[in-house]
Design a protein around this motif. Structure first.
Motif, PDB file in Angstrom:
ATOM      1  N   ASP A  17       6.994   0.800  -7.795  1.00  0.00           N
ATOM      2  CA  ASP A  17       5.814  -0.142  -8.061  1.00  0.00           C
ATOM      3  C   ASP A  17       5.804  -1.614  -8.107  1.00  0.00           C
ATOM      4  O   ASP A  17       7.032  -2.012  -8.065  1.00  0.00           O
ATOM      5  CB  ASP A  17       5.516   0.541  -9.636  1.00  0.00           C
ATOM      6  CG  ASP A  17       5.131   1.865  -9.953  1.00  0.00           C
ATOM      7  OD1 ASP A  17       4.866   2.585  -8.806  1.00  0.00           O
ATOM      8  OD2 ASP A  17       4.806   2.476 -11.000  1.00  0.00           O
ATOM      9  N   TYR A  31       0.635  -2.062  -7.126  1.00  0.00           N
ATOM     10  CA  TYR A  31       0.874  -1.300  -6.088  1.00  0.00           C
ATOM     11  C   TYR A  31       1.904  -0.158  -6.560  1.00  0.00           C
ATOM     12  O   TYR A  31       2.703  -0.301  -7.433  1.00  0.00           O
ATOM     13  CB  TYR A  31       1.895  -2.038  -4.860  1.00  0.00           C
ATOM     14  CG  TYR A  31       0.966  -2.939  -4.142  1.00  0.00           C
ATOM     15  CD1 TYR A  31       0.308  -2.538  -2.880  1.00  0.00           C
ATOM     16  CD2 TYR A  31       0.750  -4.010  -4.256  1.00  0.00           C
ATOM     17  CE1 TYR A  31      -0.763  -3.153  -2.096  1.00  0.00           C
ATOM     18  CE2 TYR A  31       0.090  -5.002  -3.498  1.00  0.00           C
ATOM     19  CZ  TYR A  31      -0.822  -4.205  -2.623  1.00  0.00           C
ATOM     20  OH  TYR A  31      -1.533  -5.331  -1.811  1.00  0.00           O
ATOM     21  N   GLN A  32       1.707   0.983  -6.101  1.00  0.00           N
ATOM     22  CA  GLN A  32       2.111   2.223  -6.668  1.00  0.00           C
ATOM     23  C   GLN A  32       3.513   2.957  -5.572  1.00  0.00           C
ATOM     24  O   GLN A  32       3.042   2.840  -4.478  1.00  0.00           O
ATOM     25  CB  GLN A  32       1.118   3.361  -7.042  1.00  0.00           C
ATOM     26  CG  GLN A  32       1.556   4.526  -7.737  1.00  0.00           C
ATOM     27  CD  GLN A  32       0.644   5.541  -8.088  1.00  0.00           C
ATOM     28  OE1 GLN A  32      -0.539   5.229  -7.931  1.00  0.00           O
ATOM     29  NE2 GLN A  32       0.969   6.827  -8.820  1.00  0.00           N
ATOM     30  N   GLN A  35       2.828   4.586  -1.826  1.00  0.00           N
ATOM     31  CA  GLN A  35       1.617   3.864  -1.179  1.00  0.00           C
ATOM     32  C   GLN A  35       2.020   3.471   0.272  1.00  0.00           C
ATOM     33  O   GLN A  35       3.184   2.960   0.493  1.00  0.00           O
ATOM     34  CB  GLN A  35       1.252   2.819  -2.139  1.00  0.00           C
ATOM     35  CG  GLN A  35      -0.065   1.946  -1.410  1.00  0.00           C
ATOM     36  CD  GLN A  35      -0.636   1.228  -2.495  1.00  0.00           C
ATOM     37  OE1 GLN A  35      -0.392   1.346  -3.707  1.00  0.00           O
ATOM     38  NE2 GLN A  35      -1.447   0.238  -1.965  1.00  0.00           N
ATOM     39  N   VAL A  37       1.889   0.947   3.237  1.00  0.00           N
ATOM     40  CA  VAL A  37       1.526  -0.599   3.399  1.00  0.00           C
ATOM     41  C   VAL A  37       0.747  -0.525   4.456  1.00  0.00           C
ATOM     42  O   VAL A  37       1.102  -0.194   5.686  1.00  0.00           O
ATOM     43  CB  VAL A  37       2.949  -1.297   3.494  1.00  0.00           C
ATOM     44  CG1 VAL A  37       2.543  -2.709   3.693  1.00  0.00           C
ATOM     45  CG2 VAL A  37       3.898  -1.161   2.389  1.00  0.00           C
ATOM     46  N   ASP A  41      -2.756  -5.454   3.061  1.00  0.00           N
ATOM     47  CA  ASP A  41      -1.677  -5.509   1.938  1.00  0.00           C
ATOM     48  C   ASP A  41      -0.908  -6.684   2.085  1.00  0.00           C
ATOM     49  O   ASP A  41      -0.030  -7.248   1.187  1.00  0.00           O
ATOM     50  CB  ASP A  41      -0.621  -4.366   1.717  1.00  0.00           C
ATOM     51  CG  ASP A  41      -1.617  -3.187   1.068  1.00  0.00           C
ATOM     52  OD1 ASP A  41      -2.431  -3.290   0.455  1.00  0.00           O
ATOM     53  OD2 ASP A  41      -1.365  -1.966   1.608  1.00  0.00           O
ATOM     54  N   LEU A  45       0.774  -9.141  -0.754  1.00  0.00           N
ATOM     55  CA  LEU A  45       2.042  -8.923  -1.575  1.00  0.00           C
ATOM     56  C   LEU A  45       2.621 -10.516  -1.561  1.00  0.00           C
ATOM     57  O   LEU A  45       3.340 -10.707  -2.289  1.00  0.00           O
ATOM     58  CB  LEU A  45       2.899  -7.850  -0.449  1.00  0.00           C
ATOM     59  CG  LEU A  45       2.457  -6.579  -0.732  1.00  0.00           C
ATOM     60  CD1 LEU A  45       3.153  -5.716   0.325  1.00  0.00           C
ATOM     61  CD2 LEU A  45       2.995  -5.924  -1.966  1.00  0.00           C
TER      62      LEU A  45
END
Length: 341
Positions: A17, A31-32, A35, A37, A41, A45
């Motif tokens: 996470d 973000y989990q 996930q 990318v 993103d 990020l």
């Protein structure tokens, strides 16, 4: 698990996470884990200060933090407990019912002594409510060595679970109120109403209150009669000091009860007495129970209703943490009072 530059991570699986923190406004999961990318993103990020991220490449010797935390929770949680799903690597353990939290503290210490293992709990013998968080667990790295996790699992589950919540038993309660001044009607008893409030949360049922003079033989007779009538707990109030006319301790002894202690390292509550007539606890309550928000009575009562037989060494251990700070706004049990190591 592999560290890669954010700009090269498109299409890769995030293995942890990522938290977003806005000072004074929010802290949460941006973000989990798991996930994938995407191109969109990358700037987000970077805005979170992430130049590199970890992506998941399964290895036989490593266990992901979420899987590890879930496993620790499953092994540690015994009767009366359940666990949440992982959130930022942490798994909470909650009470499935109201009751008495039991923590095997020495084993908890051993588990936390292992590298990368974290488990934090509320204190042992804490009264907890249904759905209350009683513990949280996680591992420190994003993936922990399987050998360490298996060792922690063993500590958490053998012998028996590390954590449990004991249900309360709805005992019949009998009260013997001593004192010639109360018996004669010169003053009104102040104990019974307080005791009713204290025992109500445990589902207790009042068998009756008997008012007697300061006579050890009469006191002992009424204790035995209440137990014969079905009392699972007898409380004897008044006459617990060392004054010549205070004969309640003598009356409890005369009933044939086995005395565990007369006197406890707890303030308020030093003149408390605990005895057992067979399996039935008999408690001599000092006057502070009427006037103080929290006393030795509040420390002992939950354990009695959870069906535990309390020993003298356990009473002695209450000295560490046995001084109530008598705060203006009482926060018990969310405080240090009675939290023996």
């Amino acid at each position: 698990m592999r560290k890669v530059p954010v700009t090269e991570a498109v299409g890769m699986i995030l293995c942890h996470d990522i938290t977003k923190i806005v000072p004074g406004c929010e802290k949460g999961r941006a973000y989990q884990k798991g996930q994938v990318v995407t191109t969109e993103d990358i700037p987000k990020l970077l805005d979170l200060g992430k130049k590199h991220i970890y992506v998941w490449e399964p290895e036989d010797d490593l266990v992901h933090e979420d899987e590890a935390a879930l496993s620790l929770a499953r092994h540690a949680a015994g009767p009366g407990l359940y666990w949440d799903q992982p959130n930022q690597g942490r798994v909470n353990i909650r009470a499935a019912r109201e009751g008495l939290l039991k923590v095997q503290a020495s084993r908890l210490y051993r588990a936390n002594s292992l590298e990368d293992i974290v488990m934090a709990t509320l204190h042992n013998n804490r009264v907890v409510c249904k759905e209350q968080v009683v513990a949280g667990t996680r591992v420190i790295p994003l993936a922990v060595r399987r050998q360490i996790l298996e060792e922690a699992e063993k500590i958490c589950s053998e012998p028996g679970p590390l954590l449990s919540v004991k249900p309360f038993q709805p005992l019949w309660v009998g009260i013997v109120t001593t004192g010639s001044e109360v018996y004669s009607g010169r003053i009104q008893d102040g104990f019974c109403s307080v005791i009713k409030k204290k025992i109500a949360p445990f589902g207790a049922r009042l068998l009756g209150q008997i008012i007697v003079p300061d006579d050890p033989d009469v006191i002992s007779k009424e204790i035995r009669m209440l137990i014969a009538d079905g009392a699972g707990l007898v409380m004897v109030t008044g006459g617990m000091s060392v004054d010549p006319d205070d004969v309640t301790p003598a009356g409890i002894r005369a009933s044939g009860a086995e005395v565990v202690t007369y006197g406890a390292p707890s303030l308020p509550g030093a003149m408390f007495m605990l005895a057992y007539l067979g399996h039935v606890p008999v408690c001599g309550l000092p006057g502070c129970v009427m006037f103080n928000n929290s006393t030795i009575f509040d420390l002992i009562l939950p354990r009695i209703f959870a069906g535990e037989r309390i020993s003298r060494p356990e009473i002695v251990a209450l000295g560490h943490g046995g001084l109530c700070e008598e705060c203006e706004a009482c926060r018990y049990p969310a405080c240090s009072f009675g939290k023996a190591t």
